[in-house]
Write an enzyme that holds these catalytic residues in place. Sequence first.
Site, PDB file in Angstrom:
ATOM      1  N   GLU A 150      11.303  -3.888   5.831  1.00 22.43           N
ATOM      2  CA  GLU A 150      10.279  -3.372   6.739  1.00 22.43           C
ATOM      3  C   GLU A 150      10.681  -3.485   8.207  1.00 22.43           C
ATOM      4  OE1 GLU A 150       8.334  -1.594   5.344  1.00 22.43           O
ATOM      5  OE2 GLU A 150       7.511  -2.433   3.515  1.00 22.43           O
ATOM      6  N   TYR A 183       0.813  -1.217   0.000  1.00 22.61           N
ATOM      7  CA  TYR A 183       0.000   0.000   0.000  1.00 22.61           C
ATOM      8  C   TYR A 183       0.845   1.264   0.000  1.00 22.61           C
ATOM      9  CZ  TYR A 183       1.412  -0.203   4.837  1.00 22.61           C
ATOM     10  OH  TYR A 183       2.174  -0.267   5.970  1.00 22.61           O
ATOM     11  N   GLY A 184       2.183   1.124   0.055  1.00 26.00           N
ATOM     12  CA  GLY A 184       3.040   2.300   0.225  1.00 26.00           C
ATOM     13  C   GLY A 184       4.207   2.328  -0.737  1.00 26.00           C
ATOM     14  N   THR A 185       5.403   2.449  -0.182  1.00 25.65           N
ATOM     15  CA  THR A 185       6.594   2.701  -0.995  1.00 25.65           C
ATOM     16  C   THR A 185       7.041   1.513  -1.834  1.00 25.65           C
ATOM     17  OG1 THR A 185       8.144   2.107   0.769  1.00 25.65           O
ATOM     18  CG2 THR A 185       7.421   4.426   0.662  1.00 25.65           C
ATOM     19  N   LEU A 186       6.489   0.329  -1.614  1.00 22.73           N
ATOM     20  CA  LEU A 186       6.828  -0.829  -2.448  1.00 22.73           C
ATOM     21  C   LEU A 186       5.995  -0.890  -3.725  1.00 22.73           C
ATOM     22  CD1 LEU A 186       7.225  -3.511   0.361  1.00 22.73           C
ATOM     23  CD2 LEU A 186       9.039  -2.710  -1.166  1.00 22.73           C
TER      24      LEU A 186
END
Length: 177
Positions: A92, A17-20
């Site tokens: 993470e 849902y983010g920087t990946l």
Amino acid sequence: MADISDDESKPHLIFSYGTLKRGFHNHKLTKELIDQDDAVFIGPYVTLHTHPLVCGPHGLPYLINLPGLGHRIRGELYAVSTRGLARFDELECTSIGHYERLPVQLTVSADRDDVVPVEAEAYFAHRSFGEAMWERNGKEGLSEFTENEAKRYVKRQDRPHQGRNILEDVRHFVNGE
């Protein structure tokens, strides 16, 4: 990913849902895993239930394990090998309690509830600070981490206080320091 019948070869479904996600800073790791046949992009998905999604220190996105609050979160689903999962866990910082990988239910569309949910995992803010992160953000969350939020992202090598680990930065952030 090899089609072998042991659990080591079974892909793990990971909701990003983010920087990946594609187009964001840490997607280079996802792309590397795809190129090494350790990850496959499945497609865009949305959480079946609402969850808070906020930005914390250094513009990092945090999904918070408080189902029923926040929004249905848009992101991407990947099938990841056990080796790829270890690389995601390392990024993470799950071993030190920054994020924790927890189950999440997804659907392919926010507009349809008749679709059978997909069971996956996502990286949630660790339970030791997740709720405090939600409160620090005024209990206001996002439905998606977008390019607008990504502008606040600070790369590891560019972060102030290089001697501190991320958990210290989180503590300072939630305490308003």
